[in-house]
Design a protein around this motif. Structure first.
Motif, PDB file in Angstrom:
ATOM      1  N   ALA A   1      -6.407  -0.185   4.401  1.00 30.08           N
ATOM      2  CA  ALA A   1      -5.564  -1.156   3.699  1.00 30.08           C
ATOM      3  C   ALA A   1      -5.259  -2.355   4.584  1.00 30.08           C
ATOM      4  N   ALA A   2      -5.003  -2.103   5.867  1.00 29.47           N
ATOM      5  CA  ALA A   2      -4.751  -3.208   6.796  1.00 29.47           C
ATOM      6  C   ALA A   2      -6.009  -4.037   7.007  1.00 29.47           C
ATOM      7  N   LEU A   3      -7.174  -3.418   6.975  1.00 25.30           N
ATOM      8  CA  LEU A   3      -8.432  -4.149   7.101  1.00 25.30           C
ATOM      9  C   LEU A   3      -8.715  -4.984   5.850  1.00 25.30           C
ATOM     10  N   LEU A   4      -8.317  -4.463   4.703  1.00 24.79           N
ATOM     11  CA  LEU A   4      -8.544  -5.161   3.443  1.00 24.79           C
ATOM     12  C   LEU A   4      -7.616  -6.353   3.266  1.00 24.79           C
ATOM     13  N   ALA A   5      -6.378  -6.227   3.714  1.00 24.96           N
ATOM     14  CA  ALA A   5      -5.341  -7.211   3.405  1.00 24.96           C
ATOM     15  C   ALA A   5      -5.754  -8.662   3.661  1.00 24.96           C
ATOM     16  N   PRO A   6      -6.225  -9.025   4.865  1.00 24.16           N
ATOM     17  CA  PRO A   6      -6.550 -10.440   5.095  1.00 24.16           C
ATOM     18  C   PRO A   6      -7.749 -10.935   4.297  1.00 24.16           C
ATOM     19  N   ALA A   7      -8.521 -10.014   3.728  1.00 27.43           N
ATOM     20  CA  ALA A   7      -9.698 -10.400   2.944  1.00 27.43           C
ATOM     21  C   ALA A   7      -9.376 -10.619   1.469  1.00 27.43           C
TER      22      ALA A   7
ATOM     23  N   ALA B   1       0.843  -1.196   0.000  1.00 24.49           N
ATOM     24  CA  ALA B   1       0.000   0.000   0.000  1.00 24.49           C
ATOM     25  C   ALA B   1       0.876   1.243   0.000  1.00 24.49           C
ATOM     26  N   LEU B   2       0.677   2.109  -0.985  1.00 29.23           N
ATOM     27  CA  LEU B   2       1.446   3.340  -1.115  1.00 29.23           C
ATOM     28  C   LEU B   2       0.496   4.520  -0.938  1.00 29.23           C
ATOM     29  N   GLY B   3       1.006   5.613  -0.373  1.00 31.06           N
ATOM     30  CA  GLY B   3       0.161   6.786  -0.233  1.00 31.06           C
ATOM     31  C   GLY B   3       0.514   7.643   0.956  1.00 31.06           C
ATOM     32  N   ASP B   4      -0.509   8.334   1.463  1.00 30.85           N
ATOM     33  CA  ASP B   4      -0.322   9.297   2.543  1.00 30.85           C
ATOM     34  C   ASP B   4      -1.053   8.836   3.798  1.00 30.85           C
ATOM     35  N   SER B   5      -1.462   9.793   4.639  1.00 32.18           N
ATOM     36  CA  SER B   5      -2.044   9.457   5.939  1.00 32.18           C
ATOM     37  C   SER B   5      -3.341   8.666   5.829  1.00 32.18           C
ATOM     38  N   LEU B   6      -4.079   8.823   4.724  1.00 35.10           N
ATOM     39  CA  LEU B   6      -5.304   8.055   4.559  1.00 35.10           C
ATOM     40  C   LEU B   6      -5.004   6.564   4.562  1.00 35.10           C
ATOM     41  N   THR B   7      -3.994   6.154   3.793  1.00 36.05           N
ATOM     42  CA  THR B   7      -3.622   4.747   3.728  1.00 36.05           C
ATOM     43  C   THR B   7      -2.793   4.328   4.938  1.00 36.05           C
ATOM     44  N   GLU B   8      -2.061   5.274   5.515  1.00 40.85           N
ATOM     45  CA  GLU B   8      -1.338   4.972   6.756  1.00 40.85           C
ATOM     46  C   GLU B   8      -2.312   4.520   7.843  1.00 40.85           C
ATOM     47  N   GLY B   9      -3.553   5.049   7.774  1.00 40.25           N
ATOM     48  CA  GLY B   9      -4.582   4.628   8.713  1.00 40.25           C
ATOM     49  C   GLY B   9      -4.993   5.680   9.713  1.00 40.25           C
ATOM     50  N   VAL B  10      -4.557   6.921   9.512  1.00 45.62           N
ATOM     51  CA  VAL B  10      -4.912   7.992  10.455  1.00 45.62           C
ATOM     52  C   VAL B  10      -6.432   8.070  10.600  1.00 45.62           C
ATOM     53  N   GLY B  11      -6.883   8.141  11.835  1.00 47.10           N
ATOM     54  CA  GLY B  11      -8.315   8.157  12.124  1.00 47.10           C
ATOM     55  C   GLY B  11      -8.821   6.831  12.644  1.00 47.10           C
ATOM     56  N   ASP B  12      -7.994   5.783  12.507  1.00 47.37           N
ATOM     57  CA  ASP B  12      -8.364   4.433  12.970  1.00 47.37           C
ATOM     58  C   ASP B  12      -7.280   3.933  13.920  1.00 47.37           C
ATOM     59  N   PRO B  13      -7.252   4.467  15.142  1.00 43.29           N
ATOM     60  CA  PRO B  13      -6.182   4.097  16.072  1.00 43.29           C
ATOM     61  C   PRO B  13      -6.371   2.696  16.639  1.00 43.29           C
ATOM     62  N   VAL B  14      -5.264   1.963  16.687  1.00 36.57           N
ATOM     63  CA  VAL B  14      -5.236   0.642  17.321  1.00 36.57           C
ATOM     64  C   VAL B  14      -3.938   0.551  18.112  1.00 36.57           C
ATOM     65  N   GLY B  15      -4.047   0.377  19.423  1.00 37.65           N
ATOM     66  CA  GLY B  15      -2.855   0.369  20.259  1.00 37.65           C
ATOM     67  C   GLY B  15      -2.161   1.715  20.198  1.00 37.65           C
ATOM     68  N   ASP B  16      -0.859   1.698  19.918  1.00 39.31           N
ATOM     69  CA  ASP B  16      -0.087   2.938  19.842  1.00 39.31           C
ATOM     70  C   ASP B  16       0.078   3.437  18.412  1.00 39.31           C
ATOM     71  N   GLY B  17      -0.631   2.826  17.466  1.00 37.25           N
ATOM     72  CA  GLY B  17      -0.461   3.226  16.073  1.00 37.25           C
ATOM     73  C   GLY B  17      -1.775   3.317  15.339  1.00 37.25           C
ATOM     74  N   TRP B  18      -1.678   3.302  14.009  1.00 36.09           N
ATOM     75  CA  TRP B  18      -2.841   3.391  13.142  1.00 36.09           C
ATOM     76  C   TRP B  18      -3.025   2.070  12.401  1.00 36.09           C
ATOM     77  N   ARG B  19      -4.263   1.775  12.047  1.00 39.12           N
ATOM     78  CA  ARG B  19      -4.566   0.569  11.281  1.00 39.12           C
ATOM     79  C   ARG B  19      -5.006   0.980   9.876  1.00 39.12           C
ATOM     80  N   GLY B  20      -6.263   1.332   9.679  1.00 39.73           N
ATOM     81  CA  GLY B  20      -6.714   1.871   8.404  1.00 39.73           C
ATOM     82  C   GLY B  20      -7.244   0.850   7.425  1.00 39.73           C
TER      83      GLY B  20
ATOM     84  N   PHE C   1       1.298  -8.290   3.930  1.00 45.18           N
ATOM     85  CA  PHE C   1       0.889  -6.894   3.751  1.00 45.18           C
ATOM     86  C   PHE C   1       1.999  -5.963   4.214  1.00 45.18           C
ATOM     87  N   THR C   2       2.355  -5.017   3.364  1.00 45.51           N
ATOM     88  CA  THR C   2       3.352  -4.003   3.700  1.00 45.51           C
ATOM     89  C   THR C   2       2.745  -2.634   3.457  1.00 45.51           C
ATOM     90  N   ASN C   3       2.641  -1.833   4.508  1.00 45.69           N
ATOM     91  CA  ASN C   3       2.084  -0.490   4.389  1.00 45.69           C
ATOM     92  C   ASN C   3       3.238   0.503   4.293  1.00 45.69           C
TER      93      ASN C   3
END
Length: 285
Positions: A29-35, A8-27, A43-45
């Protein structure tokens, strides 16, 4: 059977900003990967908050190519529109290079057009107008290049999901968990339609409770204020000049000239790109 590789390439949208999990972001692309597949998925973000098309081309693309991905997403461009250095010719040339490089490696390419940041932030018309024109220009380029390289393209620049505040985080520019899940679900449906995604669709239901009003206000007063300040330092003087130009054209009844000028710039940017072969969007991953 080897694992399916998703980069996954891109900016904060793909980084997962807005979807906090633990001490980081998910987003999304991470939700899509296992599906994506019933077999294992690697998966590499590579997305980084604040990234522009230049950063994707110069830093993220080489890393992605080294991974030899089966599926690669490229969602970027909003940060370009928020900079005084915005140049649709440069944006088009960089995206063309990124898309072409991934297509040559036979990666299934995912792209998306995005909503206008000025409207999302609720800016006054004279300030929002120039930003909207820039985002429309980027979206037009993304549409054209997605077609050229056979990308699976998600139209995320319009629709009910943009006006549903329950899907967005406190900053109004990044989806919250519900919004990221909505993007993951929509990308999965697009991939499944073309026979690429074979795993079960991501759940649209949130895993965590939405942030409280106090938490949203706290975010805006700390991290959110810093985010706006960093961008305003770069953009605000030019944006004020663009707003004054916008108001002047409105007063003279010549606002259409601004749209025509922007459309001509996009057409010239696309015409200046080297000829490329159309690719097949339905390559099996």
């Amino acid at each position: 059977m080897r694992a399916l590789r998703f980069a996954a390439l891109g900016d904060s949208l793909t980084e997962g900003v807005g979807d906090p999990v633990g001490d980081g972001w998910r987003g999304w692309a991470a939700l899509l990967a296992p599906a994506l597949a019933e077999r294992p998925v690697e998966f590499t973000n590579l997305a980084v908050g604040g990234a522009q098309t230049r950063d994707v081309r110069e830093r993220q693309l080489p890393a992605a190519l080294a991974l030899r991905p089966d599926v690669a997403s490229v969602v970027v461009g909003v940060n370009d529109t928020l900079r005084r250095t915005f140049d649709i010719h440069a944006v088009a040339a960089r995206l063309d290079e990124v898309y072409a490089a991934l297509a040559r490696r036979d990666a299934v390419l995912l792209t998306a057009c995005l909503p206008d940041p000025g409207a999302m932030l609720g800016l006054p018309g004279a300030l929002a107008g120039p930003l909207a024109r820039r985002q429309r220009a980027v979206n037009t380029v993304v549409h054209a290049l997605s077609d050229r390289y056979g990308a699976l393209h998600l139209h995320a620049c319009a629709g009910d999901w943009i006006t549903d505040r329950a899907l967005w985080s406190a900053d109004r520019l990044h989806p919250g968990e519900r919004g990221h899940r909505q993007l993951a679900v929509r990308f999965h449906a697009l991939l499944a339609e073309h026979g690429v995604a074979t795993g079960a669709a991501p759940s649209p239901e949130p895993e965590f409770p939405p942030p409280t009003r106090a938490a949203r206000l706290r975010w805006l007063a700390t991290a959110g204020t810093g985010w706006v300040a960093r961008r305003c330092t770069d953009l605000l003087p030019q944006l004020l000049r663009l707003a004054a130009d916008e108001l002047g054209h409105r007063a003279r009844g010549t606002s259409a000239r601004l749209d025509l000028r922007a459309s001509a710039a996009v057409a010239a940017a696309l015409a200046a790109l080297p000829a490329g072969e159309r690719q097949d969007a339905t390559r099996a991953a």
